[in-house]
Design a protein around this motif. Structure first.
Motif, PDB file in Angstrom:
ATOM      1  N   GLY A  81       0.763  -1.224   0.000  1.00 28.85           N
ATOM      2  CA  GLY A  81       0.000   0.000   0.000  1.00 28.85           C
ATOM      3  C   GLY A  81       0.799   1.283   0.000  1.00 28.85           C
ATOM      4  O   GLY A  81       0.213   2.366  -0.077  1.00 28.85           O
ATOM      5  N   GLN A  82       2.124   1.218   0.089  1.00 31.08           N
ATOM      6  CA  GLN A  82       2.889   2.459   0.103  1.00 31.08           C
ATOM      7  C   GLN A  82       2.854   3.116  -1.282  1.00 31.08           C
ATOM      8  O   GLN A  82       2.789   2.440  -2.309  1.00 31.08           O
ATOM      9  N   ARG A  83       2.902   4.444  -1.298  1.00 31.12           N
ATOM     10  CA  ARG A  83       2.698   5.174  -2.542  1.00 31.12           C
ATOM     11  C   ARG A  83       4.000   5.380  -3.313  1.00 31.12           C
ATOM     12  O   ARG A  83       3.963   5.638  -4.514  1.00 31.12           O
ATOM     13  N   HIS A  84       5.141   5.297  -2.640  1.00 32.18           N
ATOM     14  CA  HIS A  84       6.396   5.460  -3.349  1.00 32.18           C
ATOM     15  C   HIS A  84       7.017   4.097  -3.619  1.00 32.18           C
ATOM     16  O   HIS A  84       6.572   3.072  -3.094  1.00 32.18           O
ATOM     17  N   ARG A  85       8.027   4.052  -4.445  1.00 33.31           N
ATOM     18  CA  ARG A  85       8.620   2.800  -4.893  1.00 33.31           C
ATOM     19  C   ARG A  85      10.110   2.769  -4.552  1.00 33.31           C
ATOM     20  O   ARG A  85      10.948   3.217  -5.320  1.00 33.31           O
ATOM     21  N   PRO A  86      10.491   2.258  -3.374  1.00 33.10           N
ATOM     22  CA  PRO A  86      11.909   2.145  -3.031  1.00 33.10           C
ATOM     23  C   PRO A  86      12.527   0.909  -3.669  1.00 33.10           C
ATOM     24  O   PRO A  86      11.829   0.033  -4.188  1.00 33.10           O
ATOM     25  N   GLY A  87      13.834   0.835  -3.610  1.00 33.97           N
ATOM     26  CA  GLY A  87      14.510  -0.335  -4.156  1.00 33.97           C
ATOM     27  C   GLY A  87      16.012  -0.161  -4.141  1.00 33.97           C
ATOM     28  O   GLY A  87      16.551   0.749  -3.488  1.00 33.97           O
TER      29      GLY A  87
ATOM     30  N   SER B  84      12.414   6.227  -4.557  1.00 34.08           N
ATOM     31  CA  SER B  84      11.381   6.457  -5.574  1.00 34.08           C
ATOM     32  C   SER B  84      11.964   6.130  -6.933  1.00 34.08           C
ATOM     33  O   SER B  84      13.183   6.028  -7.109  1.00 34.08           O
ATOM     34  N   LEU B  85      11.084   5.986  -7.921  1.00 32.68           N
ATOM     35  CA  LEU B  85      11.555   5.731  -9.278  1.00 32.68           C
ATOM     36  C   LEU B  85      12.332   6.929  -9.821  1.00 32.68           C
ATOM     37  O   LEU B  85      13.256   6.760 -10.622  1.00 32.68           O
TER      38      LEU B  85
ATOM     39  N   LEU C 231      17.898   8.957 -11.284  1.00 29.74           N
ATOM     40  CA  LEU C 231      19.060   9.780 -10.987  1.00 29.74           C
ATOM     41  C   LEU C 231      20.301   8.911 -10.831  1.00 29.74           C
ATOM     42  O   LEU C 231      21.387   9.257 -11.318  1.00 29.74           O
ATOM     43  N   LEU C 232      20.165   7.772 -10.149  1.00 30.83           N
ATOM     44  CA  LEU C 232      21.302   6.863 -10.002  1.00 30.83           C
ATOM     45  C   LEU C 232      21.771   6.338 -11.349  1.00 30.83           C
ATOM     46  O   LEU C 232      22.976   6.207 -11.589  1.00 30.83           O
ATOM     47  N   LEU C 233      20.837   6.035 -12.236  1.00 31.26           N
ATOM     48  CA  LEU C 233      21.210   5.564 -13.572  1.00 31.26           C
ATOM     49  C   LEU C 233      22.002   6.640 -14.303  1.00 31.26           C
ATOM     50  O   LEU C 233      23.015   6.347 -14.960  1.00 31.26           O
ATOM     51  N   ALA C 234      21.564   7.891 -14.196  1.00 29.88           N
ATOM     52  CA  ALA C 234      22.280   8.990 -14.842  1.00 29.88           C
ATOM     53  C   ALA C 234      23.669   9.161 -14.244  1.00 29.88           C
ATOM     54  O   ALA C 234      24.645   9.419 -14.970  1.00 29.88           O
ATOM     55  N   LEU C 235      23.801   9.012 -12.935  1.00 35.71           N
ATOM     56  CA  LEU C 235      25.115   9.105 -12.304  1.00 35.71           C
ATOM     57  C   LEU C 235      26.046   8.006 -12.799  1.00 35.71           C
ATOM     58  O   LEU C 235      27.240   8.233 -13.001  1.00 35.71           O
TER      59      LEU C 235
ATOM     60  N   VAL D 218      16.089  14.841  -5.227  1.00 34.14           N
ATOM     61  CA  VAL D 218      15.347  14.472  -6.426  1.00 34.14           C
ATOM     62  C   VAL D 218      13.866  14.671  -6.136  1.00 34.14           C
ATOM     63  O   VAL D 218      13.307  13.999  -5.266  1.00 34.14           O
ATOM     64  N   ARG D 219      13.246  15.614  -6.847  1.00 31.98           N
ATOM     65  CA  ARG D 219      11.836  15.884  -6.632  1.00 31.98           C
ATOM     66  C   ARG D 219      11.218  16.390  -7.932  1.00 31.98           C
ATOM     67  O   ARG D 219      11.542  17.499  -8.352  1.00 31.98           O
ATOM     68  N   PRO D 220      10.377  15.614  -8.592  1.00 31.22           N
ATOM     69  CA  PRO D 220       9.709  16.130  -9.789  1.00 31.22           C
ATOM     70  C   PRO D 220       9.030  17.453  -9.488  1.00 31.22           C
ATOM     71  O   PRO D 220       8.439  17.640  -8.416  1.00 31.22           O
ATOM     72  N   ALA D 221       9.132  18.392 -10.407  1.00 28.95           N
ATOM     73  CA  ALA D 221       8.677  19.760 -10.164  1.00 28.95           C
ATOM     74  C   ALA D 221       7.231  19.817  -9.681  1.00 28.95           C
ATOM     75  O   ALA D 221       6.889  20.614  -8.808  1.00 28.95           O
TER      76      ALA D 221
END
Length: 281
Positions: free
Chosen positions: A86-92, A107-108, A113-117, A162-165
């Motif tokens: 039920g959590q709204r964000h997606r950790p991993g 979050s996704l 951001l990690l992929l870009a790094l 990291v925060r979508p606008a």
């Protein structure tokens, strides 16, 4: 009124895959001047603001003025990465070739951001949820904020949120301003990744499919590099000039990820994409 995500200057300029930096890829968020004015930055504020780090044995609290001297690589994330129904964000966890290990994200958007790094170069380590910043405002209130990532560079560091606008709230503006102030005080940099340049995420996702080491017993990578060295070619044309085009496609993508061939990441990666030898885009 909240400021909006800043569109990078000259949005139409190329983003060369072999030499881009993280700032070339993201659409940063402008720090709100009104939020800066609300912070307690009177005399000795770097001694009053603190950062709480977590290690395997104990927590370490340091004043902001000593932030850069803390052995950050000995720390662990101040928040755990948990999963529940039920959590709204997606950790991993995201594997980075640059470090050879998994890194946590909440979050996704943070995963992207990690992929870009992992794609760009120039850094030595990245730490998730590195410390909890405690700061004060001019009206005497105490608040805290945990940046998403600390990226260690060769002579400095970069703090990233990291925060979508469209998800940035008024309460975030003060936290962003405080984190920026703390970073500048010790010679670090700060970035709020609020979006991405056009096509960048799609391109990075496509290239990342072939980022891991590949065996090249047929010498297709040499064929690709030699063909591109003669003159820039469309992607489809380049792979068709090799002895085994179907397999050469995967090797061409691998060479692009590792910066041995170049393309403009602001354009789609398809058969019509122009591919350049490195150093001659």
């Amino acid at each position: 009124m909240k400021p909006s995500a800043r569109t990078p200057e000259n949005e139409s300029r190329p983003v060369w895959s072999h030499s881009c930096s993280l700032r070339d890829l993201v659409a940063p968020y402008t720090i709100d001047p009104a939020a800066v004015e609300s912070l307690d930055t009177g005399p000795a504020w770097p001694r009053r603001w603190t950062a709480r780090w977590k290690t395997e044995k104990a927590d370490v609290i340091s004043p902001i003025q000593e932030l850069a001297s803390v052995p950050a690589v000995a720390s662990v994330p101040v928040r755990g990465f948990t999963w529940r129904a039920g959590q709204r964000h997606r950790p991993g966890l995201q594997y980075l070739l640059a470090t050879g290990r998994m890194h946590g994200f909440e979050s996704l958007a943070e995963r992207n951001l990690l992929l870009a790094l992992d794609f760009v170069s120039g850094w030595t380590e990245v730490l998730s949820q590195p410390f909890r910043l405690k700061f004060t405002t001019k009206d005497g209130r105490s608040q805290d904020h945990t940046p998403d990532f600390l990226v260690l560079l060769h002579e400095t560091a970069l703090l990233i949120d990291v925060r979508p606008a469209h998800l940035i709230k008024d309460k975030d503006l003060l936290k962003f301003a405080a984190t920026d102030r703390a970073a500048v005080a010790v010679g670090w940099h700060y970035l709020v990744a609020a979006g991405w340049r056009r096509q960048v995420l799609t391109g990075l996702d496509a290239l990342s499919a072939r980022r891991r080491p590949m065996s090249d017993r047929l010498g297709l990578q040499t064929e690709l590099l030699e063909a591109a060295r003669e003159r820039p070619r469309r992607f489809g044309e380049l792979v068709e000039e090799t002895s085994l085009p179907a397999v050469a496609r995967a090797h061409a993508v691998h060479l692009l990820w590792h910066g041995r061939l170049a393309m403009d990441l602001s354009l789609p990666l398809d058969d019509a994409a122009w591919i350049y030898p490195v150093g001659r885009p």
